[in-house]
Design a protein around this motif. Sequence first.
Motif, PDB file in Angstrom:
ATOM      1  N   LYS A 114      88.862  79.522 -47.053  1.00  0.00           N
ATOM      2  CA  LYS A 114      88.453  78.636 -45.827  1.00  0.00           C
ATOM      3  C   LYS A 114      86.956  78.701 -45.853  1.00  0.00           C
ATOM      4  N   ASN A 115      86.358  79.876 -45.974  1.00  0.00           N
ATOM      5  CA  ASN A 115      84.952  80.096 -45.401  1.00  0.00           C
ATOM      6  C   ASN A 115      83.898  79.659 -46.400  1.00  0.00           C
ATOM      7  N   GLY A 117      82.729  76.641 -47.235  1.00  0.00           N
ATOM      8  CA  GLY A 117      81.926  75.450 -46.730  1.00  0.00           C
ATOM      9  C   GLY A 117      81.970  74.237 -47.654  1.00  0.00           C
ATOM     10  N   VAL A 118      83.254  74.173 -48.410  1.00  0.00           N
ATOM     11  CA  VAL A 118      83.433  73.064 -49.142  1.00  0.00           C
ATOM     12  C   VAL A 118      84.778  72.521 -49.227  1.00  0.00           C
ATOM     13  N   LYS A 119      85.062  71.159 -49.021  1.00  0.00           N
ATOM     14  CA  LYS A 119      86.240  70.526 -48.847  1.00  0.00           C
ATOM     15  C   LYS A 119      86.301  69.809 -49.988  1.00  0.00           C
ATOM     16  N   TRP A 137      78.564  78.775 -54.516  1.00  0.00           N
ATOM     17  CA  TRP A 137      79.257  77.661 -53.800  1.00  0.00           C
ATOM     18  C   TRP A 137      78.020  76.842 -53.188  1.00  0.00           C
ATOM     19  N   LYS A 138      76.912  77.401 -53.253  1.00  0.00           N
ATOM     20  CA  LYS A 138      75.655  76.383 -52.778  1.00  0.00           C
ATOM     21  C   LYS A 138      75.287  75.278 -53.762  1.00  0.00           C
ATOM     22  N   GLY A 142      77.971  74.301 -50.291  1.00  0.00           N
ATOM     23  CA  GLY A 142      78.665  75.237 -49.657  1.00  0.00           C
ATOM     24  C   GLY A 142      77.869  76.287 -49.282  1.00  0.00           C
ATOM     25  N   LYS A 143      78.332  77.405 -48.821  1.00  0.00           N
ATOM     26  CA  LYS A 143      77.566  78.549 -48.353  1.00  0.00           C
ATOM     27  C   LYS A 143      76.996  79.084 -49.851  1.00  0.00           C
ATOM     28  N   GLU A 145      77.032  81.782 -51.621  1.00  0.00           N
ATOM     29  CA  GLU A 145      78.167  82.825 -51.990  1.00  0.00           C
ATOM     30  C   GLU A 145      78.610  82.711 -53.337  1.00  0.00           C
ATOM     31  N   GLN A 209      92.005  76.428 -48.050  1.00  0.00           N
ATOM     32  CA  GLN A 209      91.312  75.033 -47.810  1.00  0.00           C
ATOM     33  C   GLN A 209      91.701  74.390 -49.102  1.00  0.00           C
TER      34      GLN A 209
END
Length: 290
Positions: A114-115, A117-119, A137-138, A142-143, A145, A209
């Motif tokens: 969930k954390n 940052g991408v949907k 993820w960036k 996203g984050k 991470e 997510q």
Amino acid sequence: MHKHLLKRILFPLLFVLLFLTGCRNNNSSKITIVGSSAMQLLAEQAGNDYRLAHPNSNIVVQGGGSGTGLSQVQAGAVEIGTSDVYAETQKGIDAKKLQNYPIAVVGIVPIANKNVGVKNLSMKQLSDIFTGKITNWKQVGGKDENITVINRSKGSGTRTTFEDIVLKNKKAVKSQEQDSNGTVKKIVSSTPGTISYISLPYANDKHIQKLSIDHVQATNKNITTNKWQLWSYEHMYTKGKPNQATTKFIKYMLGKKVQEDLVPEIGYLSINDMKVVRDSNNRVSTIRKN
């Protein structure tokens, strides 16, 4: 004297023969179903309902993956092997000796912690993550991470379908592998940065997510037209013509009660709802209605 002796010999023998016949009849009503973990939920519930209506039936449902289901039914070890993929696509399986019964359709959905940052991901981004080209993820908005990929086990029909449609013959990145939808969901929900994929009926969980692909949501409505491309048939295979008990159960699986009530209740799609058909080579075509 000879008559009495004959009776003493024949009556016990007759009793034994009747007992053995009864045992054989009882055993013939036992149906062992092994294979797809994606189909396990549906087969278990249908089996329970069937037992209530048919008290003499004995239905045993186990997972193990599509590869296991196909190899077990081919070997004659079980009455039904369940699979998310066509038997023709599996090495070591002689599809000509098996009889195919498509029972339902199930969606497959990528899920992430969930954390992250991408949907939403594009199909290319999803492919690049699972082949190891994208590792943070960036890189997909996203984050900052690291991405941890959780793949499905080899022999999993869900994995075969995912890789055929998303990776298109590219090699998957080396990663942890799990064969259970429930285990994958638990790992993704509790481990930062993780991504995987599970069967859609298992994905209604606020702790994970669900990811859309190219801004298309994983819904049954989108599956019926192939707008959501990640889906597979849930097959039941028998070795040649099934016995009477197995034939009755498969007929029940294809009947109104299962197709119209149980299948949608669990989150699967009835094969009767599909507007497209997919063959063993992943070619999709529109179903023509008469």
